[in-house]
Design a protein around this motif. Structure first.
Motif, PDB file in Angstrom:
ATOM      1  N   LEU A 137       0.826  -1.213   0.000  1.00  0.00           N
ATOM      2  CA  LEU A 137       0.000   0.000   0.000  1.00  0.00           C
ATOM      3  C   LEU A 137       0.855   1.255   0.000  1.00  0.00           C
ATOM      4  CD1 LEU A 137      -2.873  -0.858   2.517  1.00  0.00           C
ATOM      5  CD2 LEU A 137      -2.851  -1.086   0.037  1.00  0.00           C
ATOM      6  N   GLY A 138       2.066   1.172   0.550  1.00  0.00           N
ATOM      7  CA  GLY A 138       2.905   2.351   0.648  1.00  0.00           C
ATOM      8  C   GLY A 138       3.701   2.671  -0.591  1.00  0.00           C
ATOM      9  N   CYS A 139       3.635   1.829  -1.624  1.00  0.00           N
ATOM     10  CA  CYS A 139       4.400   2.079  -2.849  1.00  0.00           C
ATOM     11  C   CYS A 139       3.760   3.206  -3.652  1.00  0.00           C
ATOM     12  CB  CYS A 139       4.495   0.813  -3.700  1.00  0.00           C
ATOM     13  SG  CYS A 139       5.559  -0.460  -2.988  1.00  0.00           S
ATOM     14  N   LEU A 140       4.583   4.139  -4.104  1.00  0.00           N
ATOM     15  CA  LEU A 140       4.067   5.297  -4.835  1.00  0.00           C
ATOM     16  C   LEU A 140       3.429   4.890  -6.165  1.00  0.00           C
ATOM     17  CD1 LEU A 140       6.995   7.811  -4.217  1.00  0.00           C
ATOM     18  CD2 LEU A 140       4.774   7.755  -3.091  1.00  0.00           C
ATOM     19  N   GLY A 141       3.999   3.899  -6.834  1.00  0.00           N
ATOM     20  CA  GLY A 141       3.453   3.485  -8.127  1.00  0.00           C
ATOM     21  C   GLY A 141       2.049   2.937  -8.018  1.00  0.00           C
ATOM     22  N   LEU A 142       1.797   2.135  -6.993  1.00  0.00           N
ATOM     23  CA  LEU A 142       0.453   1.595  -6.808  1.00  0.00           C
ATOM     24  C   LEU A 142      -0.538   2.711  -6.530  1.00  0.00           C
ATOM     25  CD1 LEU A 142      -1.211  -1.077  -6.522  1.00  0.00           C
ATOM     26  CD2 LEU A 142      -0.882  -0.826  -4.064  1.00  0.00           C
TER      27      LEU A 142
ATOM     28  N   PHE B  45      13.483   2.695 -17.170  1.00  0.00           N
ATOM     29  CA  PHE B  45      13.185   1.793 -16.060  1.00  0.00           C
ATOM     30  C   PHE B  45      13.870   2.249 -14.776  1.00  0.00           C
ATOM     31  CE2 PHE B  45      14.475  -1.887 -13.515  1.00  0.00           C
ATOM     32  CZ  PHE B  45      13.237  -2.425 -13.211  1.00  0.00           C
ATOM     33  N   LEU B  46      15.136   2.618 -14.862  1.00  0.00           N
ATOM     34  CA  LEU B  46      15.868   3.043 -13.674  1.00  0.00           C
ATOM     35  C   LEU B  46      15.365   4.385 -13.157  1.00  0.00           C
ATOM     36  CD1 LEU B  46      19.507   2.062 -14.732  1.00  0.00           C
ATOM     37  CD2 LEU B  46      17.966   0.826 -13.187  1.00  0.00           C
ATOM     38  N   ARG B  47      15.093   5.307 -14.060  1.00  0.00           N
ATOM     39  CA  ARG B  47      14.650   6.645 -13.647  1.00  0.00           C
ATOM     40  C   ARG B  47      13.275   6.607 -12.989  1.00  0.00           C
ATOM     41  NH1 ARG B  47      14.582   8.579 -18.204  1.00  0.00           N
ATOM     42  NH2 ARG B  47      12.349   8.654 -18.622  1.00  0.00           N
ATOM     43  N   VAL B  48      12.371   5.834 -13.560  1.00  0.00           N
ATOM     44  CA  VAL B  48      11.019   5.759 -13.009  1.00  0.00           C
ATOM     45  C   VAL B  48      10.960   4.809 -11.819  1.00  0.00           C
ATOM     46  CG1 VAL B  48       8.623   5.138 -13.538  1.00  0.00           C
ATOM     47  CG2 VAL B  48       9.997   6.342 -15.234  1.00  0.00           C
ATOM     48  N   GLY B  49      11.693   3.686 -11.915  1.00  0.00           N
ATOM     49  CA  GLY B  49      11.609   2.671 -10.870  1.00  0.00           C
ATOM     50  C   GLY B  49      12.085   3.143  -9.515  1.00  0.00           C
ATOM     51  N   ILE B  50      13.016   4.087  -9.464  1.00  0.00           N
ATOM     52  CA  ILE B  50      13.576   4.492  -8.184  1.00  0.00           C
ATOM     53  C   ILE B  50      12.527   5.151  -7.289  1.00  0.00           C
ATOM     54  CG2 ILE B  50      14.327   6.807  -8.883  1.00  0.00           C
ATOM     55  CD1 ILE B  50      16.973   6.202  -7.371  1.00  0.00           C
ATOM     56  N   TRP B  51      11.522   5.801  -7.898  1.00  0.00           N
ATOM     57  CA  TRP B  51      10.417   6.338  -7.081  1.00  0.00           C
ATOM     58  C   TRP B  51       9.176   5.467  -7.168  1.00  0.00           C
ATOM     59  CZ3 TRP B  51       5.901   7.251  -9.554  1.00  0.00           C
ATOM     60  CH2 TRP B  51       5.932   7.513 -10.920  1.00  0.00           C
TER      61      TRP B  51
ATOM     62  N   ASP C 179       3.376  -0.460 -16.745  1.00  0.00           N
ATOM     63  CA  ASP C 179       3.915  -1.819 -16.847  1.00  0.00           C
ATOM     64  C   ASP C 179       4.686  -2.223 -15.596  1.00  0.00           C
ATOM     65  OD1 ASP C 179       2.909  -2.299 -19.387  1.00  0.00           O
ATOM     66  OD2 ASP C 179       4.613  -1.342 -20.365  1.00  0.00           O
ATOM     67  N   LEU C 180       5.190  -1.250 -14.855  1.00  0.00           N
ATOM     68  CA  LEU C 180       5.975  -1.561 -13.660  1.00  0.00           C
ATOM     69  C   LEU C 180       5.114  -2.090 -12.522  1.00  0.00           C
ATOM     70  CD1 LEU C 180       8.389   1.520 -13.579  1.00  0.00           C
ATOM     71  CD2 LEU C 180       8.665  -0.654 -14.756  1.00  0.00           C
ATOM     72  N   LEU C 181       3.799  -1.976 -12.631  1.00  0.00           N
ATOM     73  CA  LEU C 181       2.923  -2.472 -11.562  1.00  0.00           C
ATOM     74  C   LEU C 181       3.114  -3.960 -11.305  1.00  0.00           C
ATOM     75  CD1 LEU C 181      -0.478  -0.660 -12.249  1.00  0.00           C
ATOM     76  CD2 LEU C 181       0.956  -0.419 -10.230  1.00  0.00           C
ATOM     77  N   LYS C 182       3.451  -4.723 -12.345  1.00  0.00           N
ATOM     78  CA  LYS C 182       3.569  -6.167 -12.152  1.00  0.00           C
ATOM     79  C   LYS C 182       4.798  -6.547 -11.339  1.00  0.00           C
ATOM     80  CE  LYS C 182       5.221  -6.325 -16.929  1.00  0.00           C
ATOM     81  NZ  LYS C 182       4.754  -6.611 -18.288  1.00  0.00           N
ATOM     82  N   LEU C 183       5.717  -5.608 -11.108  1.00  0.00           N
ATOM     83  CA  LEU C 183       6.869  -5.884 -10.260  1.00  0.00           C
ATOM     84  C   LEU C 183       6.597  -5.612  -8.786  1.00  0.00           C
ATOM     85  CD1 LEU C 183       9.829  -4.413 -12.358  1.00  0.00           C
ATOM     86  CD2 LEU C 183       8.853  -6.697 -12.428  1.00  0.00           C
ATOM     87  N   LEU C 184       5.525  -4.899  -8.470  1.00  0.00           N
ATOM     88  CA  LEU C 184       5.273  -4.527  -7.080  1.00  0.00           C
ATOM     89  C   LEU C 184       4.957  -5.719  -6.169  1.00  0.00           C
ATOM     90  CD1 LEU C 184       3.264  -1.176  -7.327  1.00  0.00           C
ATOM     91  CD2 LEU C 184       5.632  -1.533  -6.636  1.00  0.00           C
ATOM     92  N   PRO C 185       4.123  -6.701  -6.581  1.00  0.00           N
ATOM     93  CA  PRO C 185       3.852  -7.821  -5.669  1.00  0.00           C
ATOM     94  C   PRO C 185       5.104  -8.589  -5.237  1.00  0.00           C
ATOM     95  CG  PRO C 185       2.185  -7.736  -7.388  1.00  0.00           C
ATOM     96  CD  PRO C 185       3.238  -6.756  -7.776  1.00  0.00           C
TER      97      PRO C 185
END
Length: 574
Positions: A153-158, A290-296, A345-351
């Motif tokens: 729940l605390g992930c910014l992307g979600l 991926f690196l630029r967006v993934g870090i936040w 597309d990065l949402l699938k990495l959150l779980p």
């Protein structure tokens, strides 16, 4: 030696009412009272067209007659079904978001149960203490599950995508469900579990193409080799899962191919071409994105997940590390292979990240956890105070510099006080203060204390944005006003508009303004032409004309007050 040493007092489960309350505070703001925004208006347009149309619209997704052959139909089916069931009660927009709420609940529950089953396995248990007092496996599993859910729940992307009616949101949830079924399969390799794995693969195919389910199937095969599972049995089971997924996908593919007329645009062909375009050779642009967006996007899960890998590095064949890490690595490769990756597309990495991060929490030092707590308290409290200050400045004009900056961002917007959003925002702020006081006064030893403040503070900021500033955001992001202006300027009797606008704009104009767009192939005889223009492209002379000035006369021009570049022009045939 295991890196975890815990007493039973540290595994006190988070109260169920608190977890459910956080979930409601997380998902309801941003769904209630929000207009269609540009980000998800196109997806809603497909759902609304399906709900208002016939069987052809369900098998060939479109927005008011314009085919949309990217992604898959499953997310739109769910939204259209909710519109059919609840539209009369909630309105079409809110009814479509019922599916969004269901998708969020399934995703959060899948993360919780995956972490629970992994956490109660023998290899994940803490060291046994000399005089006893270590937690029971089920208690430890529940605590890890609570921690994983809070990190998720605390992930910014979600937070950014879970409130939108998008196919990528459904894809992230189905990946979480696949992880849960994979854990259950490793624990008990039964036909029931493999059939449910096939179900998740089939639904993923219908949600957003074949790339992700193929990657997940290969990842599960690779994971089974790390865990020394019998290869012939695993291959046979995966074959059954793939066959089940294919049968589920054919529920749409076969009728769409057979029932759609031969002269019409076939959605399956476009879907296959779109799916193939999502896989290519890795480029520096895709890696840098991926690196630029993934870090936040993955914050705060990725630091805890990285620490988990390091802390458990001396142990072999750990399911709670091997399984999420295998899926994380293979899905990352898939994203990097996308020539034009999208943030969703990065949402699938959150779980897998959230689950792995939960197993890093018990290995962290008390000083590190306290530092995380104080950082969360200071930063999030300061941001919440700034939001309150800007809201007060909008209404009162004080402080003057804040009021001027707000007016520059939204020219023409007139803020008004509303009691209900104010009460909700005030209650959320009081709840945050109570949570901070509880953490400071009680000094709890529970495992999830390190993430409850960061997750709670992020939810507070979201509640403030979606209550105090929701009118501001609707004003800047919605096409409702310009759609009604367009509808008011349509000549009486004209029932055919040739639209040259984007998908979100077409959906907004069709819903808010009831603009009668002509389907593809039937617009040659239209007497009205709607064009989306750009000041920048017009100045640079980069835009190719879509009409002959000798045949068309402009009768209206409009734009959103907050957008100085975008223009919409309505022409009538001379």
């Amino acid at each position: 030696m295991k890196p975890v040493r815990l007493a039973a007092a540290a595994t006190l489960a988070l109260p169920r009412w608190a977890l459910f309350g956080l979930g409601l505070l997380y998902i309801l703001p941003g769904l209630i009272g929000r207009d269609l925004w540009k980000d998800d208006a196109g997806s809603f347009g497909i759902m609304w067209t399906m709900a208002q149309g016939n069987l052809h619209d369900w098998f060939a997704p479109n927005i008011a007659g314009l085919p949309v052959d990217s992604e898959g139909p499953l997310a739109f089916w769910l939204g259209a079904l909710c519109i059919k069931l609840f539209g009369w009660l909630l309105g079409d927009i809110m009814a479509a978001r019922v599916s969004t709420m269901g998708i969020f609940v399934v995703g959060a529950m899948s993360v919780w149960y995956t972490a629970f089953h992994l956490g109660r396995r023998p290899e994940a248990q803490p060291l046994r203490l000399a005089f006893g007092g270590q937690p029971e496996p089920n208690d430890y599993g529940r605590t890890l599950a609570d921690t994983a859910a809070l990190i998720y729940l605390g992930c910014l992307g979600l937070l950014l995508f879970s409130h939108e009616t998008l196919a990528v949101t459904l894809q992230g949830t189905l990946v979480a469900y696949f992880l849960y079924r994979a854990v259950r399969y490793v624990e008990a390799p039964s036909l029931r579990n493999i059939a449910l794995i096939g179900l998740s693969l089939g639904l993923l195919t219908l949600a957003r193409g074949w790339q992700t389910p193929v990657t997940l199937a290969l990842a599960l095969l690779l994971c089974s080799r790390f865990l020394d599972m019998p290869l012939p049995r695993t291959l046979a089971h995966l074959g059954l899962a793939v066959l089940t997924a294919l049968l589920i996908a054919l529920l749409w593919i076969f009728p769409a191919v057979v029932l759609i007329p031969g002269d019409a645009v076939n959605p399956v062909q476009g879907w296959m071409l779109w799916s193939a375009s999502q896989v290519g050779f890795p480029t520096w642009a895709s890696i840098a994105t991926f690196l630029r967006v993934g870090i936040w996007f993955f914050w705060p899960a990725w630091p805890f997940a990285a620490w988990a890998i390091y802390a458990w590095r001396r142990q072999d064949n750990l399911l709670h590390i091997v399984l999420p890490l295998t899926f994380l690595a293979t899905l990352t490769v898939l994203i990097v292979l996308d020539p034009v990756p999208q943030n969703g597309d990065l949402l699938k990495l959150l779980p897998p990240l959230a689950i792995m991060a939960a197993f890093g929490m018990p290995t962290m030092k008390r000083g590190t956890i306290n530092a995380i707590d104080w950082f969360s308290v200071m930063v999030l409290t300061m941001l919440a105070g700034m939001l309150w200050m800007f809201w007060i400045a909008q209404l009162s004009g004080m402080p003057a510099w804040a009021a001027r900056n707000a007016a520059k961002l939204l020219p023409g917007f007139v803020p008004e006080f509303s009691a209900v959003p104010f009460i909700v925002a005030a209650c959320a702020s009081v709840g945050w203060i109570a949570l901070v006081l509880w953490r400071i006064s009680r000094q709890p030893a529970v495992l999830w204390r390190a993430v409850v403040l960061s997750s709670g503070g992020l939810i507070l900021l979201w509640v403030l944005l979606m209550t105090l500033f929701l009118p501001d955001l609707n004003y800047s992001k919605s096409y409702a006003t310009v759609a009604r202006q367009l509808a008011a300027n349509l000549p009486a009797g004209d029932k055919c508009v040739d639209g040259h606008v984007g998908l979100p704009q077409r959906a907004s104009f069709a819903y808010y303004g009831a603009v009668p767009f002509a389907p593809v192939g039937e617009k040659q005889g239209c007497s009205l032409l709607l064009v989306q223009d750009s000041v920048k492209l017009r100045d640079d002379k980069e835009r190719a004309p879509v009409h002959d000035p000798a045949q068309w006369q402009q009768i209206w021009e409009g734009r959103r007050a907050s957008d100085r570049d975008e223009r919409f022009k309505l022409y009538q045939r001379k």
